[in-house]
Design a protein around this motif. Sequence first.
Motif, PDB file in Angstrom:
ATOM      1  N   LYS A   1     -20.511  37.636  38.443  1.00  0.00           N
ATOM      2  CA  LYS A   1     -19.615  37.590  37.290  1.00  0.00           C
ATOM      3  C   LYS A   1     -19.723  36.198  36.668  1.00  0.00           C
ATOM      4  N   GLU A   2     -19.680  36.131  35.340  1.00  0.00           N
ATOM      5  CA  GLU A   2     -19.831  34.866  34.623  1.00  0.00           C
ATOM      6  C   GLU A   2     -18.841  33.813  35.111  1.00  0.00           C
ATOM      7  N   GLN A   3     -17.600  34.220  35.336  1.00  0.00           N
ATOM      8  CA  GLN A   3     -16.570  33.260  35.733  1.00  0.00           C
ATOM      9  C   GLN A   3     -16.817  32.680  37.130  1.00  0.00           C
ATOM     10  N   ASP A   4     -17.724  33.280  37.913  1.00  0.00           N
ATOM     11  CA  ASP A   4     -18.039  32.757  39.237  1.00  0.00           C
ATOM     12  C   ASP A   4     -18.967  31.543  39.188  1.00  0.00           C
ATOM     13  N   ASN A   5     -19.523  31.247  38.012  1.00  0.00           N
ATOM     14  CA  ASN A   5     -20.403  30.092  37.853  1.00  0.00           C
ATOM     15  C   ASN A   5     -19.937  29.293  36.637  1.00  0.00           C
ATOM     16  N   PRO A   6     -19.260  28.157  36.861  1.00  0.00           N
ATOM     17  CA  PRO A   6     -18.720  27.367  35.741  1.00  0.00           C
ATOM     18  C   PRO A   6     -19.774  26.934  34.721  1.00  0.00           C
ATOM     19  N   ALA A   7     -21.004  26.696  35.169  1.00  0.00           N
ATOM     20  CA  ALA A   7     -22.057  26.289  34.229  1.00  0.00           C
ATOM     21  C   ALA A   7     -22.341  27.403  33.228  1.00  0.00           C
ATOM     22  N   LEU A   8     -22.304  28.641  33.665  1.00  0.00           N
ATOM     23  CA  LEU A   8     -22.542  29.769  32.764  1.00  0.00           C
ATOM     24  C   LEU A   8     -21.382  29.951  31.801  1.00  0.00           C
ATOM     25  N   SER A   9     -20.170  29.794  32.318  1.00  0.00           N
ATOM     26  CA  SER A   9     -18.973  29.986  31.489  1.00  0.00           C
ATOM     27  C   SER A   9     -18.910  29.020  30.319  1.00  0.00           C
ATOM     28  N   SER A  10     -19.434  27.808  30.505  1.00  0.00           N
ATOM     29  CA  SER A  10     -19.341  26.792  29.459  1.00  0.00           C
ATOM     30  C   SER A  10     -20.605  26.671  28.610  1.00  0.00           C
ATOM     31  N   ALA A  11     -21.639  27.455  28.912  1.00  0.00           N
ATOM     32  CA  ALA A  11     -22.911  27.355  28.195  1.00  0.00           C
ATOM     33  C   ALA A  11     -22.862  28.074  26.853  1.00  0.00           C
ATOM     34  N   PHE A  12     -23.774  27.701  25.973  1.00  0.00           N
ATOM     35  CA  PHE A  12     -23.975  28.425  24.721  1.00  0.00           C
ATOM     36  C   PHE A  12     -24.603  29.768  25.060  1.00  0.00           C
ATOM     37  N   LYS A  13     -24.301  30.782  24.274  1.00  0.00           N
ATOM     38  CA  LYS A  13     -24.939  32.087  24.447  1.00  0.00           C
ATOM     39  C   LYS A  13     -25.944  32.289  23.318  1.00  0.00           C
ATOM     40  N   GLY A  14     -27.042  32.928  23.660  1.00  0.00           N
ATOM     41  CA  GLY A  14     -28.102  33.156  22.683  1.00  0.00           C
ATOM     42  C   GLY A  14     -27.641  33.893  21.451  1.00  0.00           C
ATOM     43  N   LYS A  15     -26.812  34.926  21.624  1.00  0.00           N
ATOM     44  CA  LYS A  15     -26.378  35.715  20.455  1.00  0.00           C
ATOM     45  C   LYS A  15     -25.615  34.848  19.461  1.00  0.00           C
ATOM     46  N   ASP A  16     -24.917  33.831  19.958  1.00  0.00           N
ATOM     47  CA  ASP A  16     -24.196  32.928  19.055  1.00  0.00           C
ATOM     48  C   ASP A  16     -25.166  32.016  18.320  1.00  0.00           C
ATOM     49  N   ILE A  17     -26.138  31.473  19.045  1.00  0.00           N
ATOM     50  CA  ILE A  17     -27.110  30.551  18.444  1.00  0.00           C
ATOM     51  C   ILE A  17     -27.932  31.265  17.378  1.00  0.00           C
ATOM     52  N   LEU A  18     -28.259  32.530  17.623  1.00  0.00           N
ATOM     53  CA  LEU A  18     -29.066  33.268  16.652  1.00  0.00           C
ATOM     54  C   LEU A  18     -28.319  33.582  15.356  1.00  0.00           C
ATOM     55  N   SER A  19     -27.048  33.266  15.301  1.00  0.00           N
ATOM     56  CA  SER A  19     -26.307  33.419  14.045  1.00  0.00           C
ATOM     57  C   SER A  19     -26.208  32.081  13.300  1.00  0.00           C
ATOM     58  N   TYR A  20     -26.790  31.030  13.871  1.00  0.00           N
ATOM     59  CA  TYR A  20     -26.694  29.698  13.288  1.00  0.00           C
ATOM     60  C   TYR A  20     -27.571  29.554  12.048  1.00  0.00           C
ATOM     61  N   ARG A  21     -27.137  28.640  11.192  1.00  0.00           N
ATOM     62  CA  ARG A  21     -27.945  28.195  10.071  1.00  0.00           C
ATOM     63  C   ARG A  21     -28.624  26.903  10.498  1.00  0.00           C
ATOM     64  N   VAL A  22     -29.747  26.614   9.872  1.00  0.00           N
ATOM     65  CA  VAL A  22     -30.463  25.363  10.119  1.00  0.00           C
ATOM     66  C   VAL A  22     -30.178  24.460   8.931  1.00  0.00           C
ATOM     67  N   LEU A  23     -29.692  23.262   9.226  1.00  0.00           N
ATOM     68  CA  LEU A  23     -29.250  22.320   8.209  1.00  0.00           C
ATOM     69  C   LEU A  23     -29.994  21.003   8.380  1.00  0.00           C
ATOM     70  N   SER A  24     -30.443  20.422   7.273  1.00  0.00           N
ATOM     71  CA  SER A  24     -31.069  19.097   7.344  1.00  0.00           C
ATOM     72  C   SER A  24     -29.975  18.043   7.484  1.00  0.00           C
ATOM     73  N   GLU A  25     -30.350  16.878   7.988  1.00  0.00           N
ATOM     74  CA  GLU A  25     -29.373  15.795   8.115  1.00  0.00           C
ATOM     75  C   GLU A  25     -28.799  15.407   6.754  1.00  0.00           C
ATOM     76  N   GLY A  26     -29.574  15.638   5.683  1.00  0.00           N
ATOM     77  CA  GLY A  26     -29.115  15.334   4.329  1.00  0.00           C
ATOM     78  C   GLY A  26     -28.209  16.406   3.742  1.00  0.00           C
ATOM     79  N   GLY A  27     -28.008  17.515   4.467  1.00  0.00           N
ATOM     80  CA  GLY A  27     -27.069  18.536   4.011  1.00  0.00           C
ATOM     81  C   GLY A  27     -27.684  19.731   3.310  1.00  0.00           C
ATOM     82  N   THR A  28     -28.995  19.915   3.419  1.00  0.00           N
ATOM     83  CA  THR A  28     -29.643  21.067   2.793  1.00  0.00           C
ATOM     84  C   THR A  28     -29.785  22.197   3.811  1.00  0.00           C
ATOM     85  N   VAL A  29     -29.358  23.390   3.424  1.00  0.00           N
ATOM     86  CA  VAL A  29     -29.547  24.555   4.296  1.00  0.00           C
ATOM     87  C   VAL A  29     -31.007  24.976   4.196  1.00  0.00           C
TER      88      VAL A  29
END
Length: 172
Positions: free
Chosen positions: A80-108
Amino acid sequence: MQHTSGTRKWSEIKGLTAVTIDLGKKVGMVEDFYLDPQSHNVIGFIIKNGMFSHHSLSLSSIQGIGQDALTLTKEDALIKEQDNPALSSAFKGKDILSYRVLSEGGTVVGNLGNVLFNIELPQAIQVVGYELSGGLRQMISRQYPTFTAQQITRYGQDVLVIPDSVAAELMK
C-alpha cells in the motif's frame, strides 16, 4: 535526444502486465509511476490490480521490463502506498504529464506529452528526458520535440521550467 535500446517511453510501459516470477501469476497492470524530481529517479510504480484496487511496487522488487510485461519477484512485493513514506510524498507521473513547459522568461513552450526512461537497470530507472505533445506534423512523423531531464531548472506545481535557450530550440 536519441532513443536508445535502454530507453523506453512511458507510453510503452503504461499498461504492461505485471507478472510475478515465482508463480508466473498476473497481478495487475502498470498504471502510473512515482518520481523523485530532485534526482530524476523513478522510485516505484502503481499497479492496478482490480476494478478499484491499486498497489505500489518499489523498484527493488522489479526483475525486468520487457516488451510485453513488467516482472516482479513475488506478489507480496505489492504494498500500500501509505506503507512507504517516500512513495506517498513523490510526484506521480499522471500529474506531471498534465504539466506545461515554461521558459524562465515566461513563455509557454507547450505541454508534456511523454516521459523517457532509462530502464537498463530495472532497480534504478531514471527519467532521461521529456517529449512535448505535438501537432499533426509531429503525430504523422512520430518526431516530437524533446529535452533532457537535466535541462529542467524547476518542477513547479503544474509547470516544468526550462532555460530560455532550450525553449528557443524546442520552438524552432
